[in-house]
Scaffold this motif. Structure first.
Motif, short mmCIF file in Angstrom:
data_model
loop_
_atom_site.label_atom_id
_atom_site.label_comp_id
_atom_site.label_asym_id
_atom_site.label_seq_id
_atom_site.Cartn_x
_atom_site.Cartn_y
_atom_site.Cartn_z
N ILE A 638 0.98 -1.09 0.05
CA ILE A 638 -0.05 0.04 -0.13
C ILE A 638 0.74 1.34 -0.03
O ILE A 638 0.63 2.28 -0.62
CB ILE A 638 -0.94 0.13 1.44
N LEU A 639 2.03 1.20 0.71
CA LEU A 639 2.77 2.49 0.89
C LEU A 639 3.50 2.49 -0.42
O LEU A 639 3.58 3.74 -0.97
CB LEU A 639 3.90 2.24 1.82
N LEU A 640 3.80 1.55 -1.02
CA LEU A 640 4.89 1.73 -2.39
C LEU A 640 3.70 2.06 -3.53
O LEU A 640 4.27 2.68 -4.45
CB LEU A 640 5.43 0.38 -2.87
N THR A 641 2.68 1.63 -3.55
CA THR A 641 1.60 2.05 -4.61
C THR A 641 0.96 3.16 -4.43
O THR A 641 0.74 3.94 -5.47
CB THR A 641 0.49 0.87 -4.66
N ASP A 642 0.38 3.62 -3.16
CA ASP A 642 -0.46 4.56 -3.01
C ASP A 642 0.35 5.86 -2.47
O ASP A 642 0.00 7.03 -2.79
CB ASP A 642 -1.62 4.33 -1.85
N TYR A 643 1.54 5.44 -2.00
CA TYR A 643 2.32 6.63 -1.51
C TYR A 643 3.79 6.74 -1.61
O TYR A 643 4.61 6.54 -0.71
CB TYR A 643 1.97 7.06 0.17
N PRO A 644 4.07 6.42 -2.86
CA PRO A 644 5.18 6.01 -3.45
C PRO A 644 6.47 7.05 -3.03
O PRO A 644 7.48 6.86 -2.97
CB PRO A 644 5.15 5.96 -4.95
#
Length: 823
Positions: A638-644
């Motif tokens: 989620i961190l890498l996809t939505d808040y990269p």
């Protein structure tokens, strides 16, 4: 005349012997006089001290370990069992104290151990017989041993070692020297020099010792091993001590201590065998009861639960054991809990509280177990109340301190938990339509009426029975005097109990120590407490405990539900913040990472605002990525996809790790390719290769370089702010690497707010704004020049990044091909 001359001659001989130096004295009658004069007094003083300590000793069964010898000092943290009878000895001192006692400024004399030390020194000085540097009076050996023991138990370990060294030097041929070496090891152990103590004990163990010496050695050696943390060796030595010692009391204590160590190591079956032996050999009632409790603690599901329960319930009703029924109920509760019978366990713990108190610590532990049961059911207010009662009642200080900390943590957790429940209820009610809300509150009102009807019936029943007096006024009653008439408590001889303020104060403090603060009511042991708990829970949930005349109208509740969006947003924010705090508390306070992870994932699914979402994802990842990476994977994605481009995503890519070994050739090739793509302004392709490389080579030496390149890519694609976030993370993660230092330099550069300074032809600084020479065109030219300089610096740094990896590749190839050239 002959008899007179003979007596004068004998007296002269005796006086001459007494007046000579130790090396000139005669052995004539010296041994006899030593044994039955000063040395006897020294030994008697030491025996008196040890007897006094043993009589005053009360075992602290709640410390990690008990002592085998009852005249040893109490374990650290013990504040129970110190007999007031021995608060001061017959000489006005505590047993074993080494400094003169002081009371109102008056010296009350030497302690018993000081007397033993003085008498032993006097014996050595007065009756020592030295020939060729060796002691010829055998009784002096006993004097040195007495002196060493007195000093050891006074805490004068160095002086004790000095006395033992002198003994070994002057009586090096004596067959009793192993005893001196045992006490030498004891002195070193008391000084925490366990290496030296174990060296001495091990050498003695491998020698041919008398049985009485081997008994003493096994006890001291096993305790010293335990103090040094060598538990496996201590268990083996305790087994040896059990075999060589025939005294029932020592056998019982040795096996009890062995059981404690085995239980601590997670070996319940072996521990249970040891505690059973302790019970078998016990010659002390307290030891029997505590051994039975420990046996119950080591119960496991493979044992016969019904048989064990029947046995414990049976002995709890027999003879003197009945006075310890509360302790046996506590043991039964532990056994039921280990068998997975939670409801039955809670019932036994409550029965323990209802019985007469024989051990306040057991009572406190029963409160604790009930509170722990509430804690597992998320009944935090009830759990906190029972933990409070446990803290008030317990007598073992280390447990009290630990439990007080847990109690405070539970109260913090409770505030968040009930806030979440309350806000969830309000938000859910706000989403309902009018029909559903009416149906919900109609059902609530029906339940409320049923509860109030039941309470009213109970009140009427209590009123009806209130007038019936069930007191015992017969001649056998405690209220009746010996002559059959009623006792006059107000008589001058006896005095009315409640008129004695001292007795009332003492009784009140004892009651509060056992029961806490209770109001006067029927069934006061439980009803008052549970009623106050229910009120506290309702208050936390925002429910009023005061009966409102409109409480049976659905509109009374519906009109309190917030409707406007601002109020609902505020409720949700408070709910999400509390949920985040609760998840962190589960991990920090209770080390319950699975529950913390579940709580935080529930928060993520509830779609909080971005700031809370990022913090929750970060906490999930940071608490799981090392030990349970599978649990952290969803948060990472989620961190890498939505808040990269956040620092949280950067942390998920590269958790703080400075344990990089060497560079992999494949990683170097990947870095060169990604850097070439970056220079060719193919930023998306470069970032994709960087992400793939970090996933493939998480421990590679080039990881900091990949991270720095990723920050440059972010600067090109997402702007200065995103680049700053990633550089901050690199500076934090790789502080001691060249990339970390470069990240700091870049941050200083990017965050700087330099103003353009205009100068004249001579280099003098011109004032901005007021000078006519400072034209907008000149300022723009200066800014452009500054921008060019910064771009030049950035390109130079980028070039350095590319050159470094190329040079490392070439150097590695040279190293790999060098051996071939040598061959």
């Amino acid at each position: 005349m002959k008899k007179t001359i003979l007596y004068i001659f004998l007296a002269s001989v005796l006086l001459a012997c007494a007046a000579k130096k130790p090396e000139k004295r005669s052995r004539f009658l010296i041994g006899f006089k030593t044994e039955y004069n000063t040395l006897f007094n020294a030994k008697d003083a030491l025996d008196t001290e040890f007897t006094g300590r043993s009589n005053a000793h009360k075992d602290n069964f709640y410390a990690p370990y008990i002592n085998i010898l009852t005249y040893e000092e109490q374990p650290v943290g013990s504040d129970i069992g110190q007999s007031t009878a021995f608060a001061e000895s017959s000489a006005g001192r505590k047993p074993g104290s080494s400094a003169p006692a002081q009371s109102t400024g008056e010296n009350k004399g030497a302690s018993i151990l000081e007397i033993a030390e003085a008498k032993a020194l006097k014996t050595i000085d007065k009756y020592s017989v030295i020939r060729d540097g060796q002691e010829k009076n055998d009784k002096i050996f006993d004097a040195y041993i007495t002196l060493a023991q007195a000093r050891i138990y006074m805490g004068k370990n160095l002086q004790a070692l000095d006395a033992l060294s002198t003994l070994m030097l002057k009586m090096r041929e004596d067959k009793r020297l192993p005893l001196a070496k045992i006490y030498q090891g004891v002195a070193y152990a008391k000084m925490d020099d366990h290496f030296k103590a174990h060296e001495i004990f091990a050498n003695l163990k491998n020698s041919d010792l008398k049985k009485e010496y081997r008994k003493l050695l096994s006890i001291y050696y096993s305790e010293s091993l335990l103090e040094a943390g060598k538990k496996d060796a201590a268990i083996a030595e305790l087994s040896s001590a059990f075999e060589v010692n025939n005294n029932r009391k020592l056998k019982s204590r040795i096996t009890y201590l062995r059981g404690q160590v085995l239980a601590e190591q997670g070996k319940p079956a072996l521990a249970r065998e040891s505690f059973e032996s302790a019970y078998k050999y016990a010659n002390d009632f307290e030891f029997e009861v505590k051994s039975q409790i420990e046996i119950a603690k080591t119960y496991n599901s493979k044992d016969d639960y019904s048989g064990a329960r029947k046995y414990l319930e049976g002995i709890s009703k027999k003879g003197t054991y009945a006075s310890r029924k509360n302790e046996f109920y506590y043991a039964l509760g532990l056994m039921a809990a280990n068998a997975g019978k939670k409801a039955e366990a809670q019932d036994y713990f409550r029965k323990s509280l209802a019985e007469k108190v024989s051990d306040p610590q057991i009572r406190g532990l029963s409160y604790y177990e009930i509170g722990r049961g509430y804690l597992t059911d998320n009944e935090y207010i009830s759990a906190g109340a029972y933990y409070d009662s446990a803290v008030t009642t317990m007598t073992y200080e280390p447990t009290r301190v630990l439990l007080q900390e847990q109690t405070n943590n539970i109260k913090k957790l409770a505030r968040n938990y009930y806030l979440i429940r309350k806000n969830d209820s309000l938000l859910a009610l706000a989403k309902m339509n009018d029909a559903d809300r009416n149906a919900y509150f109609s059902k609530y009102i029906e339940d409320l009426k049923a509860r109030e009807d039941a309470m009213e019936r109970e009140r009427i029943r209590a009123e009806r029975t209130k007038g019936f007096d069930t007191g015992d006024y017969s001649s056998n009653s405690v209220f009746a005097s010996a002559n059959g008439s009623f006792e006059n408590f107000g008589a001058a001889g006896k005095g009315f109990y409640f008129a004695n303020t001292g007795a009332v104060s003492k009784g009140s403090s004892e009651f509060k120590n056992v029961w806490g603060s209770r109001s006067l009511a029927d069934n006061w042991r439980y009803s008052a407490k549970m009623s106050s708990l229910e009120d506290a829970k309702n208050e936390a949930l925002g429910l009023s405990s005061v009966a409102d005349p409109r409480r049976f109208e659905p509109s009374f509740y519906i009109e309190k539900i917030p409707r406007d969006q601002a109020s609902l947003t505020k409720l949700k924010y408070a709910r999400d913040t509390a949920s985040l705090g609760m998840g962190i508390m589960y991990d920090d306070y209770f080390s319950n990472t699975p529950l913390a992870t579940k709580t935080l994932y529930d928060l993520v699914d509830n779609k909080p605002e971005e700031k809370i979402m990022l913090q929750a994802l970060y906490e999930i990842f940071s608490m799981n990525y090392e030990n349970t990476p599978a649990a952290s994977e969803r948060a990472k994605q989620i961190l890498l996809t939505d808040y990269p481009y956040t620092s949280y995503a950067e942390f998920a890519r590269n958790p703080r790790n400075s344990n990089f070994l060497k560079s992999n050739p494949d990683a170097e090739n990947a870095y060169q390719t990604s850097f070439a793509l970056y220079q060719g302004e193919q930023f998306d392709a470069s970032r994709q290769m960087v992400d793939e490389s970090l996933a493939r080579f998480p421990k590679d030496a080039l990881v900091p370089k990949f991270a720095l390149l990723n920050a440059f890519i972010a600067g090109k694609t997402s702007g200065k702010e995103v680049m700053i976030l990633q550089l901050e993370q690199i500076a934090l993660n790789y502080e001691n690497t060249p990339e970390g230092q470069k990240a700091k330099e870049m941050l200083n550069w990017l965050k700087s707010d330099l103003k353009v300074q205009m100068t004249d032809e001579k280099g003098n600084v011109l004032k901005t704004g007021n000078s006519p020479q400072t034209t907008p065109k000149a300022e723009a030219a200066a800014r452009e020049e500054e921008k060019k300089n910064r771009l030049l610096e950035q390109r130079q740094m980028e070039q350095e990044m590319g050159n470094e990896v190329i040079m490392s590749t070439e150097a590695q190839q040279k190293i790999q091909t060098a051996p071939a050239r040598k061959k």
